[in-house]
Design an enzyme around this catalytic site. Sequence first.
Site, PDB file in Angstrom:
ATOM      1  N   ASN A 144       0.881  -1.162   0.000  1.00  0.00           N
ATOM      2  CA  ASN A 144       0.000   0.000   0.000  1.00  0.00           C
ATOM      3  C   ASN A 144       0.919   1.212   0.000  1.00  0.00           C
ATOM      4  OD1 ASN A 144      -1.679   2.163   0.588  1.00  0.00           O
ATOM      5  ND2 ASN A 144      -2.848   1.081   2.156  1.00  0.00           N
ATOM      6  N   ASP A 167      -7.364   3.530  -9.818  1.00  0.00           N
ATOM      7  CA  ASP A 167      -8.756   3.245  -9.470  1.00  0.00           C
ATOM      8  C   ASP A 167      -9.481   4.553  -9.191  1.00  0.00           C
ATOM      9  OD1 ASP A 167      -8.254   0.589  -9.709  1.00  0.00           O
ATOM     10  OD2 ASP A 167      -8.173   0.166  -7.571  1.00  0.00           O
ATOM     11  N   LYS A 171     -17.599   7.119  -5.791  1.00  0.00           N
ATOM     12  CA  LYS A 171     -18.502   7.593  -4.750  1.00  0.00           C
ATOM     13  C   LYS A 171     -17.802   8.594  -3.839  1.00  0.00           C
ATOM     14  CE  LYS A 171     -21.285   3.355  -4.671  1.00  0.00           C
ATOM     15  NZ  LYS A 171     -21.750   2.204  -3.859  1.00  0.00           N
TER      16      LYS A 171
END
Length: 266
Positions: A144, A167, A171
């Site tokens: 990450n 990505d 939302k």
Amino acid sequence: MLSKNCADYSNYSDYADDSDRLSLEHPNHNDRGDRHDYTDRSTQTINKALVKRVREHVNPLSDKYREPTPAPDWEQVYGDWSKPLSLDIGCGKGGYVLEMAKLYPDRNWLGLEIREPLVHRAIALKNSLMDECDLSNLHYLFCNVNVTLPSLLPAGKIHQVSILFPDPWFKRRHKKRRVVQPELVTSLTNLLVPDAEILLQSDIEEVATSMREVFEANPNFVNQAGIDNFASASLYPEHVMTEREEWTISQAKPVYRAYLKFKPIN
């Protein structure tokens, strides 16, 4: 130009679309990406024999991804660690960084990806090509990036950063999951050399604008097209197109690119 002895794998998509859901089973390997037993198979056999579905998106804020990945011994990872380092954040299956490593052997290339099976797939492909190509300047690492990057590399090592078609997390409540956050940009300021390049791309204008604005908000980065502007194709540095970029252009749709340089103010 690509070596005539090296196959072109630029079609190994680096974008989290449906094609990214196929990946290798987890082979046993160490962080150096040493060879596995199946390196003597053809790439086609590898893809057919060792594939499984991979989640299209993973939540980087989940507990599973909150532990930093330890840094390997970089002197052992690369054939020549003194070369300038180019970092590809969110490398997917690694096709872009693989082709760039072949085109620019005078640089080291590092692909970071949060979906671990895709990293295994990239490593397997690299290993299958080692008899054809010198890829001692290429490495992939599962991590990450927002958690691992601050402790991953020495200060003043990175000469170029690419973040291509990340990505989108559409939302509103999910936007904090996007990879380009102010904390990431701050971490990069400690790792970049002066005049290091930042290359950003997306086929979604809002995502590209958000990435560009996060970098522009840090006074150490200068947009080469002027503040609030995207880079033209002629201004943007020469590069291998990812599968997503090629597909977007083939559909006569725009690719939004930003090109910045690191200009430390201190």
